[in-house]
Design an enzyme around this catalytic site. Structure first.
Site, PDB file in Angstrom:
ATOM      1  N   GLY C 245       0.909  -1.314   0.062  1.00  0.00           N
ATOM      2  CA  GLY C 245       0.133  -0.235  -0.144  1.00  0.00           C
ATOM      3  C   GLY C 245       1.098   1.534   0.040  1.00  0.00           C
ATOM      4  CG  PHE C 246       4.164   1.073   0.115  1.00  0.00           C
ATOM      5  CD1 PHE C 246       5.028   0.529   0.736  1.00  0.00           C
ATOM      6  CD2 PHE C 246       3.259   0.596  -1.806  1.00  0.00           C
ATOM      7  CE1 PHE C 246       5.211  -0.775   0.331  1.00  0.00           C
ATOM      8  CE2 PHE C 246       4.476  -1.500  -2.155  1.00  0.00           C
ATOM      9  CZ  PHE C 246       5.234  -1.456  -0.445  1.00  0.00           C
ATOM     10  CB  ILE C 471      -0.385  -3.643   3.464  1.00  0.00           C
ATOM     11  CG1 ILE C 471       0.650  -2.476   4.233  1.00  0.00           C
ATOM     12  CG2 ILE C 471      -1.758  -2.717   3.618  1.00  0.00           C
ATOM     13  CD1 ILE C 471       0.836  -1.012   4.945  1.00  0.00           C
ATOM     14  N   GLY C 472       1.443  -6.849   4.395  1.00  0.00           N
ATOM     15  CA  GLY C 472       3.368  -7.186   3.952  1.00  0.00           C
ATOM     16  C   GLY C 472       3.819  -6.796   5.242  1.00  0.00           C
ATOM     17  N   GLY C 514       0.101   1.405  12.957  1.00  0.00           N
ATOM     18  CA  GLY C 514      -0.927   0.040  13.148  1.00  0.00           C
ATOM     19  C   GLY C 514       0.010  -0.170  13.558  1.00  0.00           C
ATOM     20  N   PRO C 598      11.503 -10.737  15.034  1.00  0.00           N
ATOM     21  CG  PRO C 598      13.130 -10.534  16.280  1.00  0.00           C
ATOM     22  CD  PRO C 598      11.572 -10.609  16.524  1.00  0.00           C
ATOM     23  CB  THR C 600       8.175  -9.400   9.792  1.00  0.00           C
ATOM     24  OG1 THR C 600       7.559  -9.062  11.851  1.00  0.00           O
ATOM     25  CG2 THR C 600       7.832 -10.969  10.035  1.00  0.00           C
ATOM     26  CD  GLN C 604       7.889  -3.443   8.239  1.00  0.00           C
ATOM     27  OE1 GLN C 604       7.624  -3.618   9.046  1.00  0.00           O
ATOM     28  NE2 GLN C 604       6.494  -2.046   7.384  1.00  0.00           N
ATOM     29  CD  GLU C 670       5.285   6.332   7.251  1.00  0.00           C
ATOM     30  OE1 GLU C 670       4.447   7.203   6.913  1.00  0.00           O
ATOM     31  OE2 GLU C 670       4.723   5.251   8.634  1.00  0.00           O
TER      32      GLU C 670
END
Lengths: 197, 330, 714
Positions: C245-246, C471-472, C514, C598, C600, C604, C670
């Protein structure tokens, strides 16, 4: 091979597609891509549509064992070919070594490019085993011998598959692990090659 | 995409007969370019003749020591072929530098030669484009053209040819073979692509109704030491902003033979004959390589935003020829 | 089994330990279904028609011919579409972008504006008919060009004040021993999630159901209910798997058009955006022009700081890319001025894109810091350590944890920074010039109210339900771990259900909030459930369910400067002959709260850093001045980094548990991109001796740049 329904100009045909070892007979509009036939007609939605233009690799499937993009392959032209999709790469409940490596090493995030990455990786490993060079192979002459499947080689060979989440580092690790698994199996038991392929 | 009829050809004569002279019929090879263009509406054929099953998928040595490459040989098979890699390594490298593994497994040699430009105005049917819609204008001249032509373009079109393979084939004097209803024919690749002039929509000299059956490469000992270098805006899976196919034969410090072709600088693969003339007989060295590049690039007519390509090609010539010379000295 | 079955003695905490994704098997086998992949009987396909002019009015649409085409069921446009309500404020406190309120009038405010939806039996028929629809326009002159001196620029607050200021800037600069005054630009950038936006709408028993790809079902339900004047309880939105999505996956034209068509035809209608359409309809990051002025003493301590940014928005909706705000957190000075201004142009509305503000803002500010370090002759890490503020430079509030210095120390140690020669253009490897660069990162940490339920079943298993979106990010798996610790049971006894608005309101996957927001609610529900089960009551067949709502708890947080921090390091290679830039290695060390998973999380963080590489070297959408539309609006024309662009990247973190969060989380979505592009650009300077102040650093720009790495004889 192909049962054409009309002899004059016709815009659709009844075709039989062999997908994951199973035959599917269906009428298709000639405009229907293999990708849309899989997703919208046969409910094989594991093959993803990312760009529909051959620019992202999300729709990668294996055609006669070779990785190809299903979005630029018209369904009617795929008749007579062995089509393998992500739904067909595992051995029953046992995941393909590439799938297993993606799962364990977190070779994805959102998962949308993943089936394409996995099918591409299966193709990459076979192409490398067949001795094919790549754009980063220093010396492409056959006398130089096949290149090692280094991280750099994997990256170049996998570059047709975009991952916008940026899981590239773990994807490369997963491909390397799966390639090693194949190599180990081939060394340990020469007859096992087919099973992995 | 409009509806269309589809037929499979099983032999060359049948394919040519199926195409006939119908301007709305297209041959379909790997489909990697044609199907994409059909989706974007640039191509709207009424009928496709599928030629993937034609028996044109071999790479064979010719009695003279060259190669004959069938039109339906895939890019992947071409690049993997031992004789291609041995005798024309730059051709294998050029093919491997193009597109992705998936697309190379699908795309064919014949189709690759007939690729259309990737100019963003050409592929957007809502914009003017003289190549797509003759007389509608060329927005690239005043618009986005940082990856457009510096050589051989005209006010009517400044698009570049996207093929990597064809650049290497051009360097090695490839000849295109085709079949028509009136019999076979051949065109040197040097004459295959038409000058842009005021007819950018006319891209090749292939007669109407012709089917490309293959490409022959004459023997070229110089090609055994050859290299393809491609510069692009990401490290892989992108079209070139400048590329070079080069071969160099140096004996006793003197250039005996040289082949140079530029990619992504013109509407066709650009054989750098002026550069070759400067090189042959010259003392090998960076000075000669730069002089050769300058001789070729004297004809460059850059646009406001693509002048960097002149420097890029000059630098590429010097760098790649130096590498080849070094390799030979080893 | 009916007795309460939580295990109090043996449970070893699982938060903080690596776990593969719950849905991992579904993702690697292709079984995970995304929005366009849920089958419905009688499904019809909608295809959007977008304007081909940048400004004007629709004069006529030749719909009759299209309606006669094979399979065509309907054409929706401004003459026959349902009227929508746009006078409301949505979940995120913003008014709707009129771009999603499709077909309400004949005005065309930008190229790519949705003017019609063609619905047909098959997608092939819908596409052909949509492309055949002739639309006549009355065209007006357009203006699409963002310039630093645009007379129409005005300050916009957005989710923060547009302008802040203290102290006398000019006096501060005049008194500074060293001054940096530079302009930086970043281009139009697009999210391009791999899964295109897709929605299937249908009416089912008097309820509207939408299978959608979005970042928050609560958000989308609210928008659709408002737009269509429906009771929110009559709308259900499901998004089980979301292909990225981002920031781009909120309410967009396609969902609204799908609902309109499903309402008209009374059958399920699916609308999927094409990749090309996404360049006009999915939002994007505005280009920015930023001016940074820094004044410092000889020791590098800042005396004056100014950061001004201009971004663009459409003529129909106000959106600001608040790039100048990053300075309000990072560095203090007696004279400190920041301003975000906006120009309204005939372009699509931009939107949030991964680290809105911080991503382009940190490029400018952190590149300027690097220039200051060069001018002062101070190591860039040391310069940042010398300028660590005690309190929020603008707010004056205390920092709720600021571990930036620790990130730099750990990063510098692991990257081998101490051995670096500060002079540029000192290292070479064959044809490549090598250089290293660093930059700081920060991103706000926050939480928003959410609800969750936790259910104990008689068989000893549990179900957690929350309207979260994965969303990942690995949210599904992370929430399972949080619930496992709260219930003190192994994670494999917990089912996590997300992506369904019927689970109750919850925060979106956005703003790096989130997982923190959802974990708070999940921990509250699961914790209370455990307490209730501890009383020993029997579990009835329907289970025991506890519902949580974090509104009150989050509302009671005291004001503070809450942020994640990080230190970015990059090594690049530049070929001065071709202008190619390659990143050779990268390291990011983050202080971003407690890391739940850790495995995932590392992925990210790296993903964010790869976005930074992509932003630094590749991404740029080009808009044609003549037409006002994008050129090369596809993934061959708009380059995102691919495998070959990405080296091995290390991402790691230091202990930074947030004491105010029940799980200790801050948020990690982010911060990986923040500062990453600056680290790469600073490394390019170190390699070549040339400053590149405009992104992306493409080969043509390297070749055309004045200075040692360019080609002066051009």
């Amino acid at each position: 091979m192909r049962k054409k329904q009309l002899m004059a100009l016709s815009t659709s045909s009844v075709i039989t597609l062999k997908i994951n070892g199973e035959k599917h007979t269906l009428p298709v509009d000639h405009r229907t891509t293999l990708l849309d036939a899989l997703r919208e007609r046969l409910d094989l939605t594991g093959t993803k549509k990312g760009c529909d233009q051959g620019q992202c690799g999300a729709c990668t499937v294996l055609l006669d064992g070779r990785r190809s993009v299903a979005c630029l392959q018209l369904a009617v032209t795929a008749e007579g070919r062995e089509i393998t999709t992500i739904e067909g790469v595992a051995d029953g409940e046992r995941l393909h070594p590439v799938q297993q490596a993606f799962l364990e090493l977190d070779g994805y995030q959102c998962g949308y490019c993943t089936p394409g990455q996995i099918c591409a990786a299966i193709g990459v490993i076979e192409e490398h085993a067949a001795g094919w060079p790549s754009a980063v192979t220093e010396d492409v002459r056959p006398e130089a011998g096949p290149p090692d499947l280094t991280a750099e080689e994997i990256r170049e060979r996998m570059s047709g598959n975009l991952c916008r989440c940026g899981a590239y580092v773990s994807i490369v690790e997963a491909v390397a692990r799966a390639a090693q698994t194949r190599q180990d199996a081939a060394t340990a038991l020469p007859d096992a090659e087919e099973a992995v392929a | 995409m409009r509806e269309f009829d589809y037929q499979r050809a099983h032999d060359v004569a049948g394919a040519v007969a199926l195409l006939g002279t119908d301007p709305d019929t297209r041959f379909l090879g790997g489909g990697t370019n044609l199907v994409d263009l059909m989706k974007s509406g640039v191509e709207r054929p009424a009928r496709l003749v599928d030629i993937r099953e034609l028996p044109l998928d071999d790479v064979e040595s010719t009695p003279e020591g060259g190669l004959r490459i069938g039109a339906t040989v895939t890019n992947a098979d071409l690049a993997a072929h031992p004789e291609v890699r041995r005798r024309y390594p730059a051709l294998a490298q050029a093919v491997l530098a193009g597109a992705s593994g998936q697309l190379r497994n699908m795309a064919t040699v014949g189709g690759n030669l007939l690729q259309r430009t990737r100019c963003g105005y050409f592929t957007d049917v809502t914009r003017p484009c003289n190549k797509r819609l003759p007389g509608s204008g060329c927005p690239a001249v005043q618009g986005e053209h940082h990856n457009h032509a510096i050589l051989g373009a005209s006010d009517h079109c400044v698009a570049v040819h996207p093929s990597d393979m064809a650049v290497a084939l051009t360097a090695f004097d490839a000849v295109v073979h085709f079949e028509t209803a009136d019999g076979p024919g051949r065109l040197p690749l040097a004459d295959f692509y038409l000058p842009v002039g005021d007819t950018p929509h006319r891209e090749t000299a292939l007669p109407p109704g012709a089917l490309i059956t293959g490409v022959t490469l004459p023997p070229a000992p110089v090609a055994a030491r050859s290299r393809y270098r491609k510069v692009r805006e990401r490290a892989s899976y992108a079209f070139a902003i400048g590329s070079l196919a080069a071969a160099l034969d140096i004996r006793d410090g003197v250039v005996r033979d040289a082949r140079l072709a530029f990619g992504a600088v013109a509407s066709r693969p650009w054989r750098a004959l002026a550069a070759e003339r400067v090189l042959v007989g010259a003392a090998a060295g960076a000075e000669a390589y730069a002089a050769a590049a300058d001789a070729e690039l004297a004809a460059a007519r850059p646009l406001p935003h693509n002048g960097y390509k002149v420097d890029l090609m000059r630098n590429l010539v010097v760098a790649v020829l130096s590498e080849l010379a070094e390799e030979a000295a080893r | 089994m009916t007795a309460a079955t939580t295990e109090t003695a043996a449970h070893a905490p699982v938060v903080g330990t690596g776990h593969t994704r719950i849905e991992g098997r579904d993702k690697v086998t292709g079984a995970a279904r995304y929005a366009a992949e849920v089958p419905f009987a009688g499904l019809a396909h909608g295809w959007l028609v977008l304007s081909t002019v940048a400004r004007g009015r629709i004069r006529a649409l030749d719909t009759d011919r299209v309606l006669a085409m094979p399979g065509v069921l309907a054409v929706l446009d401004h003459r026959n579409a349902l009227r929508l309500t746009t006078d409301y404020t949505g979940l995120l406190g913003t008014r709707p972008d009129p771009t999603c309120a499709v077909f309400q009038h004949d005005r065309v405010p930008h190229l790519g504006w949705p003017v019609a939806l063609v619905v047909a039996e098959t997608s092939e028929q819908a596409r052909e008919a949509a492309e055949a629809l002739v639309v006549h326009y009355e065209q007006e002159p357009h203006d699409i060009e963002l310039t630093a001196e645009h007379p129409g620029a005005y300050p916009v607050d957005g989710h923060m004040p547009a302008v802040t200021g203290k102290g006398d800037l000019e006096a501060g600069l005049a008194a500074s021993a060293v001054v940096v005054d530079a302009e930086y630009t970043t281009p139009e950038e697009h999210h391009n999630p791999m899964e295109p936006h897709a929605a299937t709408a249908r009416w089912d028993g008097g309820r509207l159901e939408v299978i959608d790809s979005n970042q928050g079902v609560t958000w989308v339900v609210g928008e659709l209910a408002n737009l269509f004047s429906l009771d929110p309880a009559a709308v259900r939105v499901r998004s089980e798997h979301v292909g990225g999505g981002f920031g781009s996956k909120g309410v967009r034209a396609h969902q609204v058009a799908a609902v309109m068509a499903a309402t008209l035809l009374q059958r399920p209608v699916r609308v999927v955006l094409t990749r090309r359409q996404m360049f006009s309809l999915a939002g994007y990051r505005s280009p920015t022009t930023q001016r940074v002025r820094l004044g410092a003493g000889p020791d590098g301590r800042l005396v004056a700081l100014e950061h001004r940014s201009i971004s663009l928005t459409s003529t129909v909706h106000e959106f600001v890319e608040p790039s100048a705000a990053v300075a309000r957190v990072m560095y203090d000075a007696d004279a400190h001025h920041t301003a975000n201004r906006v120009v309204r142009l005939d372009v699509p509305t931009p939107t949030w894109m991964r680290a809105p503000g911080e991503a382009p803002g940190s490029f400018a500010l952190e590149a300027a810091l690097d220039e200051l370090a060069e001018k002062c002759g101070i190591d860039p890490v040391e310069l940042r350590l010398r300028n660590e503020p005690e309190r929020g430079p603008v707010s004056g509030l205390p920092f709720a944890g600021r571990n930036l210095a620790a990130c730099f120390r750990e990063g510098a140690r692991r990257f081998g920074w101490a051995d670096r020669d500060r002079r540029p253009r000192q290292r070479r490897d064959g044809r490549w010039l090598l250089g290293t660069g660093t930059a700081a990162a920060s991103f706000p940490s926050g939480a928003a109210p959410s609800t969750a339920t936790a259910t104990a079943h008689p068989d000893g298993t549990f179900t957690v339900r929350i309207s979260a979106a994965d969303i990942g990010t690995g949210a599904r798996t992370a929430l399972g771990l949080v619930a496992a610790d709260a219930l003190q049971v192994p994670p494999d006894r917990i089912r996590v259900r997300i992506g369904d608005s019927d689970f109750g309101p919850a925060m979106i996957a956005g703003g790096s909030m989130g997982t923190r927001s959802w974990s708070w609610a999940v921990k509250a529900a699961a914790g209370e459930l455990r307490e209730r089960l501890a009383l020993g009551a029997d579990i009835p067949p329907e289970g025991v369910t506890v519902r949580s709502d974090t509104t009150e708890a989050i509302g009671s947080l005291a004001p503070a400067e809450r942020h994640s921090f990080g230190a970015q390091f990059a090594e690049v290679a530049v070929d001065p002959a071709t202008g190619e830039v390659r990143v050779r290695r990268m390291l990011g060390i983050f202080a971003a709260g407690r890391i739940v998973n850790p495995l995932t999380a590392r992925n990210q963080f790296r993903g964010g850093m790869i976005w930074g590489i992509s932003m630094a070297l590749h991404e740029e959408a080009v808009r044609d001045r003549a037409s006002g539309g994008p050129v090369g609006a596809d993934l061959a024309g708009y380059h995102v980094a691919t495998h070959a662009d990405v080296p091995h990247i290390e991402a790691d973190w230091i202990d930074d548990t947030d004491p105010e969060d029940p799980v200790g989380i801050k948020g990690i979505g982010e911060i990986g991109i923040v500062g990453a592009a600056a680290a790469v650009a600073n490394a390019v300077w170190h390699a070549t001796g040339v400053r590149h102040r405009s992104l992306p650093i493409r080969p043509d720009r390297v070749l055309s740049a004045p200075g040692p790495a360019g080609a002066p004889d051009a």
